[in-house]
Scaffold this motif. Structure first.
Motif, mmCIF file in Angstrom:
data_model
loop_
_atom_site.group_PDB
_atom_site.id
_atom_site.type_symbol
_atom_site.label_atom_id
_atom_site.label_comp_id
_atom_site.label_asym_id
_atom_site.label_seq_id
_atom_site.Cartn_x
_atom_site.Cartn_y
_atom_site.Cartn_z
ATOM 1 N N GLY A 89 0.673 -1.471 0.118
ATOM 2 C CA GLY A 89 -0.038 0.039 0.118
ATOM 3 C C GLY A 89 0.787 1.117 0.134
ATOM 4 O O GLY A 89 0.784 2.186 0.727
ATOM 5 N N SER A 90 1.758 1.150 -1.035
ATOM 6 C CA SER A 90 2.751 2.378 -1.001
ATOM 7 C C SER A 90 2.355 3.594 -1.119
ATOM 8 O O SER A 90 2.809 4.753 -0.765
ATOM 9 N N PRO A 111 7.360 -1.204 -4.389
ATOM 10 C CA PRO A 111 6.027 -0.642 -3.949
ATOM 11 C C PRO A 111 4.727 -1.544 -4.518
ATOM 12 O O PRO A 111 4.901 -1.747 -5.748
ATOM 13 N N VAL A 112 4.020 -1.943 -3.564
ATOM 14 C CA VAL A 112 2.746 -2.570 -4.137
ATOM 15 C C VAL A 112 1.588 -1.739 -3.778
ATOM 16 O O VAL A 112 1.439 -1.476 -2.832
ATOM 17 N N GLU A 113 0.763 -1.457 -4.675
ATOM 18 C CA GLU A 113 -0.154 -0.196 -4.566
ATOM 19 C C GLU A 113 -1.187 -0.924 -5.748
ATOM 20 O O GLU A 113 -0.901 -0.980 -6.807
ATOM 21 N N PHE A 142 -2.395 -6.149 -2.232
ATOM 22 C CA PHE A 142 -1.661 -6.656 -1.376
ATOM 23 C C PHE A 142 -2.246 -7.905 -0.570
ATOM 24 O O PHE A 142 -1.451 -8.648 0.010
ATOM 25 N N THR A 143 -3.524 -7.771 -0.346
ATOM 26 C CA THR A 143 -4.097 -8.817 0.351
ATOM 27 C C THR A 143 -4.203 -10.172 -0.291
ATOM 28 O O THR A 143 -4.620 -11.295 0.487
ATOM 29 N N PHE A 162 4.765 -2.219 6.004
ATOM 30 C CA PHE A 162 3.445 -1.894 5.938
ATOM 31 C C PHE A 162 3.399 -0.688 6.628
ATOM 32 O O PHE A 162 3.006 -0.762 7.973
ATOM 33 N N PRO A 163 3.559 0.571 6.366
ATOM 34 C CA PRO A 163 3.416 1.900 7.005
ATOM 35 C C PRO A 163 1.818 2.250 7.494
ATOM 36 O O PRO A 163 1.048 1.460 6.798
ATOM 37 N N GLY A 164 1.626 3.212 7.909
ATOM 38 C CA GLY A 164 0.772 3.800 8.299
ATOM 39 C C GLY A 164 -0.120 2.886 9.473
ATOM 40 O O GLY A 164 0.395 2.257 10.103
ATOM 41 N N SER A 165 -1.332 2.770 9.671
ATOM 42 C CA SER A 165 -2.012 1.962 10.404
ATOM 43 C C SER A 165 -3.043 1.059 9.876
ATOM 44 O O SER A 165 -4.138 0.642 10.477
#
Length: 323
Positions: A89-90, A111-113, A142-143, A162-165
């Motif tokens: 989720g870049s 990066p996977v987006e 990415f799931t 896996f940044p963010g929340s």
């Protein structure tokens, strides 16, 4: 520009129309209507989420950036040299820039987006800033199982970033399943670097998902606009409102779209009735104590090796290894 083939690979980033229709119809036919949160992220949804991150109430991005400002060098030391960084989720990769600058001889950034345009733009910007780092963009969900590109040279370890929340958007069973998938993709000797939002004052949490400018509400309602466009549904966006409340017992924000009147919506060849004030669940945003998340990771065969906190201890970045 060191971008492999300069082409974005597409691993079925969105389901076929018939599959999407089945997912939506199945979600609407239950006693409690529910739609998956990944539906938020069409091109407009991704742009709206970037605006959410800029809202004064949305503490998460500011806390994570402050954390990286303080700890990125220490994180780089822990990850070590010759790392292949696979980022789920870049998006626009603002936080990745802070981390990548502290990695020693990174093998590649992958990066996977799911949204192609943010992916394309982020790769262009990152390649200009890090011309010696191979870029291997992957336009994918990415799931789902990923076919990672072949690394350009020998890799000391693969780290799933896996940044963010976003891990909080999955209920506990799905979060464990995703962590197990990461565990498999990182391989032997790999690791997971993951952002985890922490439990705190519920009023601060609720405010983050109910910004005064209404951007989060617009983001939530855009889900219905997407279904109208892609499936030919006839959701009246003015007949629904955004609602996000913190469930203290479950430790999560629960976001719903609430029907403002009795109405019927066409989805494919089926009609679905909504009662006045009926709430349709569209997202969880789970918050964790350190002990909560360690227990979750353990269920996926992982252990917490390091935890870094922002100065106000509202947010964490955690490094997980195989247990």
């Amino acid at each position: 520009m060191n971008v492999q083939a300069c082409v974005l690979r597409d691993d079925d980033r969105r389901p076929p129309v018939n599959e999407l229709l089945e997912i939506v119809q199945r979600g609407l036919q239950g006693r409690i209507k529910r739609l998956p949160s990944w539906l938020f992220y069409d091109e407009r949804g991704s742009a709206l989420f970037e605006r959410i991150c800029e809202q004064p109430e949305y503490y998460l991005t500011r806390c994570e950036i402050a954390l990286l400002d303080t700890h990125a060098a220490a994180i780089g030391d822990v990850l070590g040299p010759d790392v292949r960084l696979v980022e789920y989720g870049s998006g626009h990769a603002h936080k990745t820039r802070q981390l990548l600058g502290h990695l020693v001889s990174p093998v590649a950034w992958v990066p996977v987006e799911i949204s192609p345009e943010p992916l394309r733009l982020s790769v262009q910007r990152m390649a200009a800033s890090f011309p010696d780092v191979p870029m291997q963009p992957l336009c994918a969900d990415f799931t789902r199982p990923l076919r990672l590109p072949v690394a350009p040279r020998a890799t000391r370890r693969t780290v799933i970033y896996f940044p963010g929340s976003t891990i909080g958007n999955f209920d506990h069973a799905d979060a464990v399943a995703l962590l197990r998938k990461m565990r498999s993709e990182m391989g032997e000797g790999g690791g997971i670097l993951i952002g985890v939002d922490l439990k705190k004052d519920p009023s601060a949490i609720e405010a983050a998902y109910n910004d005064q400018a209404g951007v989060t509400a617009e983001f939530t309602l855009n889900l219905l606009a997407r279904l109208n466009r892609e499936l030919g549904c006839d959701f009246d966006l003015s007949a629904f409102r955004h609602r996000a409340r913190y469930n203290s017992m479950a430790g999560r924000i629960e976001t719903h779209l609430v029907s403002l009147r009795e109405q019927s919506v066409q989805v494919g060849r089926r009609q679905f009735a909504f009662a006045c004030n009926e709430a349709m669940l569209v997202e969880y945003s789970c918050k964790y104590s350190r002990e909560d998340f360690a227990a979750l990771a353990a269920r996926a065969g992982l252990r917490v090796e390091h935890i870094w906190l922002d100065p106000d201890e509202k947010f964490s970045v955690q490094y997980l290894l195989r247990s």
